[in-house]
Design a protein around this motif. Structure first.
Motif, PDB file in Angstrom:
ATOM      1  N   UNK A 160       0.829  -1.206   0.000  1.00 27.27           N
ATOM      2  CA  UNK A 160       0.000   0.000   0.000  1.00 27.27           C
ATOM      3  C   UNK A 160       0.864   1.257   0.000  1.00 27.27           C
ATOM      4  N   UNK A 161       0.391   2.308  -0.666  1.00 28.15           N
ATOM      5  CA  UNK A 161       1.159   3.557  -0.680  1.00 28.15           C
ATOM      6  C   UNK A 161       0.446   4.669   0.057  1.00 28.15           C
ATOM      7  N   UNK A 162      -0.820   4.398   0.448  1.00 28.62           N
ATOM      8  CA  UNK A 162      -1.481   5.386   1.308  1.00 28.62           C
ATOM      9  C   UNK A 162      -2.341   4.643   2.313  1.00 28.62           C
ATOM     10  N   UNK A 163      -2.719   5.335   3.358  1.00 33.03           N
ATOM     11  CA  UNK A 163      -3.572   4.723   4.365  1.00 33.03           C
ATOM     12  C   UNK A 163      -4.691   5.703   4.675  1.00 33.03           C
ATOM     13  N   UNK A 164      -5.906   5.203   4.587  1.00 32.41           N
ATOM     14  CA  UNK A 164      -7.078   6.052   4.801  1.00 32.41           C
ATOM     15  C   UNK A 164      -7.570   5.888   6.226  1.00 32.41           C
ATOM     16  N   UNK A 165      -7.823   7.004   6.881  1.00 37.07           N
ATOM     17  CA  UNK A 165      -8.400   6.952   8.224  1.00 37.07           C
ATOM     18  C   UNK A 165      -9.755   7.645   8.156  1.00 37.07           C
ATOM     19  N   UNK A 166     -10.821   6.876   8.122  1.00 40.81           N
ATOM     20  CA  UNK A 166     -12.147   7.481   8.001  1.00 40.81           C
ATOM     21  C   UNK A 166     -12.492   8.257   9.270  1.00 40.81           C
ATOM     22  N   UNK A 167     -13.492   9.084   9.171  1.00 35.42           N
ATOM     23  CA  UNK A 167     -13.915   9.851  10.334  1.00 35.42           C
ATOM     24  C   UNK A 167     -14.600  11.120   9.881  1.00 35.42           C
ATOM     25  N   UNK A 168     -14.883  11.971  10.823  1.00 37.68           N
ATOM     26  CA  UNK A 168     -15.563  13.224  10.480  1.00 37.68           C
ATOM     27  C   UNK A 168     -14.690  14.036   9.517  1.00 37.68           C
ATOM     28  N   UNK A 169     -13.397  14.063   9.808  1.00 39.02           N
ATOM     29  CA  UNK A 169     -12.436  14.649   8.882  1.00 39.02           C
ATOM     30  C   UNK A 169     -11.573  13.509   8.358  1.00 39.02           C
ATOM     31  N   UNK A 170     -11.934  12.920   7.237  1.00 38.58           N
ATOM     32  CA  UNK A 170     -11.163  11.758   6.773  1.00 38.58           C
ATOM     33  C   UNK A 170      -9.720  12.172   6.472  1.00 38.58           C
ATOM     34  N   UNK A 171      -8.790  11.307   6.853  1.00 34.39           N
ATOM     35  CA  UNK A 171      -7.381  11.611   6.661  1.00 34.39           C
ATOM     36  C   UNK A 171      -6.750  10.582   5.733  1.00 34.39           C
ATOM     37  N   UNK A 172      -5.773  11.040   4.986  1.00 31.98           N
ATOM     38  CA  UNK A 172      -4.987  10.123   4.172  1.00 31.98           C
ATOM     39  C   UNK A 172      -3.522  10.310   4.546  1.00 31.98           C
ATOM     40  N   UNK A 173      -2.880   9.218   4.910  1.00 31.00           N
ATOM     41  CA  UNK A 173      -1.445   9.255   5.181  1.00 31.00           C
ATOM     42  C   UNK A 173      -0.745   8.685   3.954  1.00 31.00           C
ATOM     43  N   UNK A 174       0.131   9.484   3.342  1.00 35.09           N
ATOM     44  CA  UNK A 174       0.957   8.941   2.261  1.00 35.09           C
ATOM     45  C   UNK A 174       2.136   8.253   2.936  1.00 35.09           C
ATOM     46  N   UNK A 175       2.218   6.969   2.739  1.00 37.35           N
ATOM     47  CA  UNK A 175       3.082   6.170   3.598  1.00 37.35           C
ATOM     48  C   UNK A 175       4.555   6.544   3.447  1.00 37.35           C
ATOM     49  N   UNK A 176       5.010   6.684   2.213  1.00 36.13           N
ATOM     50  CA  UNK A 176       6.453   6.848   1.992  1.00 36.13           C
ATOM     51  C   UNK A 176       7.046   8.090   2.656  1.00 36.13           C
ATOM     52  N   UNK A 177       6.332   9.211   2.569  1.00 40.23           N
ATOM     53  CA  UNK A 177       6.896  10.436   3.142  1.00 40.23           C
ATOM     54  C   UNK A 177       6.171  10.884   4.396  1.00 40.23           C
ATOM     55  N   UNK A 178       5.278  10.028   4.925  1.00 35.30           N
ATOM     56  CA  UNK A 178       4.466  10.377   6.102  1.00 35.30           C
ATOM     57  C   UNK A 178       3.779  11.729   5.941  1.00 35.30           C
ATOM     58  N   UNK A 179       3.283  11.991   4.743  1.00 35.28           N
ATOM     59  CA  UNK A 179       2.538  13.235   4.561  1.00 35.28           C
ATOM     60  C   UNK A 179       1.074  12.983   4.932  1.00 35.28           C
ATOM     61  N   UNK A 180       0.527  13.873   5.708  1.00 34.66           N
ATOM     62  CA  UNK A 180      -0.846  13.679   6.173  1.00 34.66           C
ATOM     63  C   UNK A 180      -1.751  14.724   5.527  1.00 34.66           C
ATOM     64  N   UNK A 181      -2.804  14.255   4.892  1.00 37.49           N
ATOM     65  CA  UNK A 181      -3.761  15.143   4.240  1.00 37.49           C
ATOM     66  C   UNK A 181      -5.156  14.873   4.779  1.00 37.49           C
ATOM     67  N   UNK A 182      -5.937  15.919   4.815  1.00 37.95           N
ATOM     68  CA  UNK A 182      -7.360  15.723   5.018  1.00 37.95           C
ATOM     69  C   UNK A 182      -7.984  15.662   3.633  1.00 37.95           C
ATOM     70  N   UNK A 183      -8.949  14.786   3.434  1.00 36.04           N
ATOM     71  CA  UNK A 183      -9.598  14.704   2.128  1.00 36.04           C
ATOM     72  C   UNK A 183     -11.092  14.887   2.313  1.00 36.04           C
TER      73      UNK A 183
END
Lengths: 581, 449
Positions: free
Chosen positions: B25-48
């Motif tokens: 996997x190259x990203x990890x999705x964390x569902x929730x009120x503000x869904x988050x995506x962690x880009x695994x390789x550079x540990x960049x965290x985005x809200x989507x």
């Protein structure tokens, strides 16, 4: 809106290049209130709180002779073209259909020119608010506005009543409290017309901005900016203008003189007199440009940082490799040329009894800058080798079985831009002509610059390791500074003829005096070759040794130059064919 | 125990590779009120936005391509050796306490009790400065109990401070101590040289004394407190933090942390027991969930302290460090600096990958006379890059976790991975929430802690 992503942590912020301005410039970050002078009057949102109707909140609080019956929320307009009525949010589709019908049924009554309709009652979620006091007198417009302001997004029922005709029947309408800005993009609802949110302010917000100064202002607005790049002017690969002296000097956004050449005033007091006055702002507010990514934007906007990647990529990894090899040779050659030029300049200690008061400072500046630029080129040489190593390791160049560090200086400076004909590799003292050549070499969009742009865009391809693109971009960004430095040096040294130069002559390669320096240079090259052979961090030992030897070489070259001998560093390389000038 | 059922660990819609496939996997999705995506390789965290999140939760949805077009993956971090910038000296391989869970065999590392010679220590310090390529190095004192060899600690600090002045390379000091032997002259040194003093202390007296007894028995808690009292009351420029070891006979965390903070420690953190001489104290597979609940509780208490304004910084180190790492976007292919930027010197002058692997042949890296063995370092690191480990290779949390403590993995394997993922997911969500509520916390010098 779809596909919105927001960078949260630092690496995300660094990596994601958001086109346009930051969320801090959005309306919801604005300094809005209902008093004049700030960015917008948020009462104006509530004029259109109910789709299809536009209200005015009339206050008599400040009137000398208040007319109580004029107070309140007066219906100003029935706007049947309201976009929210025609294309309502899905959850209000049914309400909108009924409301359209109701507005049509009551259109004649509501639209009568003599009729004075006022908001009389609001109902939401079972709570009714009657907009009259206990004694039946209407509430003041500001009070009504505050009550309207307290509505939540959701279904609302209104009762409208005529004040000019007490006998007329009241009208009830069911609709919803509008959402003023798009939840995800922050874009203002399409029903508001340009100027509507600021129409009740007595002055443009720039008045207060000018008076408060950027440091006081609570949201992001432009103060010191880069001027617009005119459409007919070229752009460098990294996105800056190819006329950096004109367009990469920051200017005051509020400057009164809008010519590009206007000198930015330095210091608070000086800046003030160069800024538009309040009156001028009223007259010319439309001359104040929109600012994106720190730059004033005229007619067109293209995200700057993307342009670097828009150059034409090389067709194959092999082609990319060959061009990189060529670039490595050039980086090496110019590093030597800058170094030689540096040693041709007197040290401050060698300036004695000068008639020219600033000569000591100026030679210091020239020597320092040349060394800086030479070091920068050496660093580029290392980075190009690193990119080459990365390409080799990625095994994407067919038939490339052995990695050889690129450490041979180019035999020629190719013609491109202001270098009108190829110039054979040669070491020259820093005369005015040499300086011209250096400016031409580093000229934006010149040979080196152009090649890197193509390399950068090639490296964006998915088959290339990502970090190679980063490295190539770093070189491009660096290169743009070199040009400016040489231009500065030209300005500084134009005041002199040759009194800043040492009497330096290139020694013969077999001159015994230069043999140790040539030996050190050879040793450095061997150490670099051993280091570059391994692109990962295990090359540290060899590179450290090379660095240590560079200090030795620096001392040797300096001592020889002080005694008039220039070291023929290029003599280490067997003469390569040079195309005729 | 019912709490276990509520763990938000593996939602149905999770981009996990199916077992037996090689997809990473190259990203990890964390569902929730503000869904988050962690880009695994550079540990960049985005809200989507919710729509994109919904698409990302479905395998093979075009949303994955959309996400790829919107972001740039960070560079893959190298796991090769870098010049050593941190050294710890095992000045005393002996200890005045006899903690029954000690990984270091009560400080002796399975050998005879012994102390480091001054010539060995000073030579290692000289080498540290000579080979450093960073503007600052760190010198740590460990053991055993380092203050058993007090005179050498003082001598080393003096020597390193002089080298720092000579070379222009800054030096930071740290010591890990059981606290019982601290004397006023040590405290003066800690303050003057801005030591980070890490005290091994497990909680209040009752909790602490259960496993940390003096040789021949008796409470060591009282001794720690009386010895440290002046330092805790006025740390000066020193930073005094507590580290508690959690054993499976008492999985409480917040009680320990709060007790330690109450004693005046600037920060307190915990480590679960995974190895050591008494297997009955190691956390077992079914212990990780209650432990996770304890960790969350401790974190919530700390967060509430900050939210209510009662504290300006986070003081539960496990939480504070995790949030700082997430904020910086730390992405590492190794769990720590062991063998990479950090080495430890045993009392006999041998280098080892870290303070936990002293005197273990497989972790040896040469000696102070001939220097740190570059080949051994390189092969040690190459063998441990998280992308080469199972089951780490396909885990979304691999660059936040790094694959787990080398020393523990070598003896106990990888335990509690579900716990680590749950904790990291909790920290990612907490980071996002705290960044909304109190963004200024992340911009103060030194980070959240």
């Amino acid at each position: 809106m779809k596909n919105k992503i927001i960078a949260r942590n630092l690496t995300a912020r660094a990596e994601y290049d958001v086109p346009g301005n930051s969320p801090a410039t959005r309306l919801e970050s604005g300094v809005g209130n209902c008093y004049p002078g700030l960015e917008y009057d948020h009462r104006n949102f509530d004029r259109r709180f109910f789709p299809g109707l536009v209200f005015e909140y009339v206050s008599q609080d400040d009137a000398q002779t208040p007319q109580l019956t004029r107070r309140g929320a007066r219906l100003a307009l029935v706007d049947s073209a309201d976009t929210a009525l025609q294309a309502p949010p899905p959850e209000f589709a049914d309400v909108a259909r009924a409301l359209r019908q109701a507005l049509s049924d009551n259109g004649e009554a509501l639209g009568a020119s003599s009729a004075q309709w006022f908001l009389d009652e609001i109902e939401q979620a079972g709570t009714s608010v009657i907009l009259r006091g206990d004694d039946g007198t209407p509430l003041d417009g500001l009070v009504v506005w505050r009550l309207v302001r307290s509505l939540r997004i959701g279904k609302v029922t209104l009762k409208l009543k005529r004040r000019d005709d007490a006998a007329a029947r009241s009208i009830s309408l069911s609709g919803w409290r509008r959402r003023f800005t798009d939840e995800t993009t922050g874009v203002i609802d399409a029903s508001f017309v340009p100027g509507e949110l600021t129409q009740s302010l007595c002055s443009p917000w720039m008045h207060d901005f000018r008076d408060c100064g950027c440091t006081y202002w609570a949201s992001n607005h432009p103060d010191i900016v880069f001027p617009e790049i005119p459409l007919d002017q070229g752009l460098l690969p990294a996105g800056s203008s190819d006329q950096p002296l004109q367009t990469d000097v920051r200017v005051d956004w509020l400057r009164s003189d809008r010519e590009l050449g206007a000198t930015p005033a330095v210091g608070r007091r000086a800046a003030r007199s160069a800024q538009m006055s309040h009156f001028e702002i009223n007259q010319r507010w439309q001359d104040l440009d929109i600012v994106l990514e720190g730059r004033e934007i005229g007619d067109f906007y293209l995200p700057r940082s993307r342009q670097l990647d828009n150059a034409r990529p090389y067709a194959t990894p092999a082609e990319l490799r060959d061009h990189l090899l060529e670039l490595a040779g050039l980086e090496h050659l110019v590093a030597l040329m800058y170094l030689y030029a540096r040693y041709s300049v007197r040290t401050p200690a060698e300036i004695t009894n000068s008639q020219r008061p600033f000569l000591t400072e100026d030679v210091d500046f020239a020597r320092h800058t040349l060394l800086q630029l030479a070091i920068s080129e050496m660093q580029h040489l290392r980075w190009v080798n690193q990119i080459l190593w990365g390409l080799f390791e990625a095994e994407i160049v067919p038939g490339w079985t052995k990695f050889e560090p690129a450490l041979t200086p180019s035999p020629v400076i190719p013609a491109a831009g202001d270098v009108t004909a190829p110039v054979p590799a040669q070491l020259l003292p820093l005369t005015a002509r040499t300086l011209e050549l250096f400016v031409a070499i580093e000229q934006p969009s010149g040979f080196i610059d152009g090649r890197y742009a193509r390399a950068t865009s090639t490296l964006l391809g998915s088959q290339y390791p990502r970090q190679l693109h980063e490295l190539a971009s770093a070189i491009v960004r660096d290169g743009e500074q070199h040009y400016l430095h040489f231009r500065d040096m030209q300005t500084v040294l134009s005041a002199y003829s040759a009194e800043y130069l040492r009497p330096l002559a290139l020694a013969a390669p077999d001159d015994l005096a230069v043999a140790p320096a040539l030996g050190t240079y050879k040793k450095i090259l061997d150490e670099l070759a051993a280091g570059y052979q391994r692109g990962d961090v295990s090359n540290m030992k060899d590179l450290s040794a090379a660095r240590a030897d560079m200090f030795v070489l620096d001392e040797q070259l300096e001592t020889l130059a002080a005694s008039g001998k220039g070291v023929p560093l290029l003599s280490l390389f067997p003469a390569a064919p040079v195309s005729p000038p | 125990m019912t709490a276990l059922l509520r763990l938000p660990l593996y939602g149905a819609a999770r981009a996990q590779p199916s077992p037996g496939t090689s997809s990473v996997p190259w990203f990890h999705l964390i569902p929730g009120e503000h869904p988050l995506v962690l880009l695994i390789q550079g540990s960049q965290l985005f809200e989507v936005d919710a729509e994109l999140a919904a698409g990302l939760s479905v395998a093979d949805d075009p949303a994955t391509d959309t996400l790829r077009s919107l972001v740039a993956l960070g560079p893959r971090k190298s796991s090769g050796p870098v010049p050593v910038s941190a050294l710890s000296l095992n000045v005393a391989q002996s200890c005045n306490l006899a903690c029954d869970y000690c990984y270091a065999d009560e400080g002796r590392f399975a050998g005879a009790p012994r102390q480091m010679e001054q010539t060995v220590a000073l030579a290692a310090i000289d080498r540290l400065f000579a080979e450093a390529r960073s503007p600052r190095v760190t010198l740590g004192f460990i053991g055993g109990e380092p203050l058993v060899n007090r005179a050498l600690v003082h001598r080393c600090v003096e020597h390193a401070a002089r080298r720092a002045r000579q070379t222009g390379i800054g030096v930071g000091f740290s010591i890990t101590t059981n606290g019982t032997l601290v004397r006023p002259e040590d405290i003066s040194m800690f303050r003057e040289h801005e030591f980070t003093v890490t005290v091994s202390i497990d909680g209040d007296a009752a909790v602490h004394d259960r496993h940390r007894s003096r040789r021949g028995g008796g409470s060591s808690h009282d001794r720690v407190i009386s010895a440290l009292e002046p330092l805790l009351a006025s740390a000066g420029r020193a930073r005094v933090v507590a580290r508690a070891t959690v054993t499976r006979d008492d999985l409480r965390v917040s009680e320990r942390v709060e007790a330690l903070l109450g004693l005046g420690f600037a920060e307190a953190g915990v480590s679960p027991t995974r190895t050591g001489p008494r297997p009955e104290l190691w956390l077992q597979s079914h212990d990780w969930w209650p432990f996770f609940e304890s960790m969350k509780l401790a974190a919530e208490i700390d967060l509430n302290r900050v939210r209510s304004g009662a504290g300006e910084r986070l003081r539960f180190s496990n939480l504070a460090n995790a949030l700082d790492s997430i904020h910086r976007g730390s992405a590492r292919s190794l769990p720590c600096g062991a063998g990479r930027s950090y080495v430890s010197l045993g009392a006999d002058g041998g280098y080892f990958t870290c303070h936990r692997t002293i005197d273990q042949r497989t972790f040896a890296l040469g000696d102070v006379a001939s220097g740190i063995d570059a080949d051994k370092r390189a092969s040690f690191l190459a063998a441990r890059d998280v992308d080469g480990q199972e089951p780490c290779r396909t885990c979304w949390a691999r660059y936040l976790c790094g694959g787990g403590c080398h020393a523990e993995v070598a003896t106990a394997g990888r335990q509690g991975c579900d716990y680590i993922r749950a904790w990291l997911e909790f920290c990612l969500k907490t980071y996002d929430a705290l960044l909304r509520e109190r963004p200024e916390l992340f911009w103060q010098p030194g980070g959240v802690s």
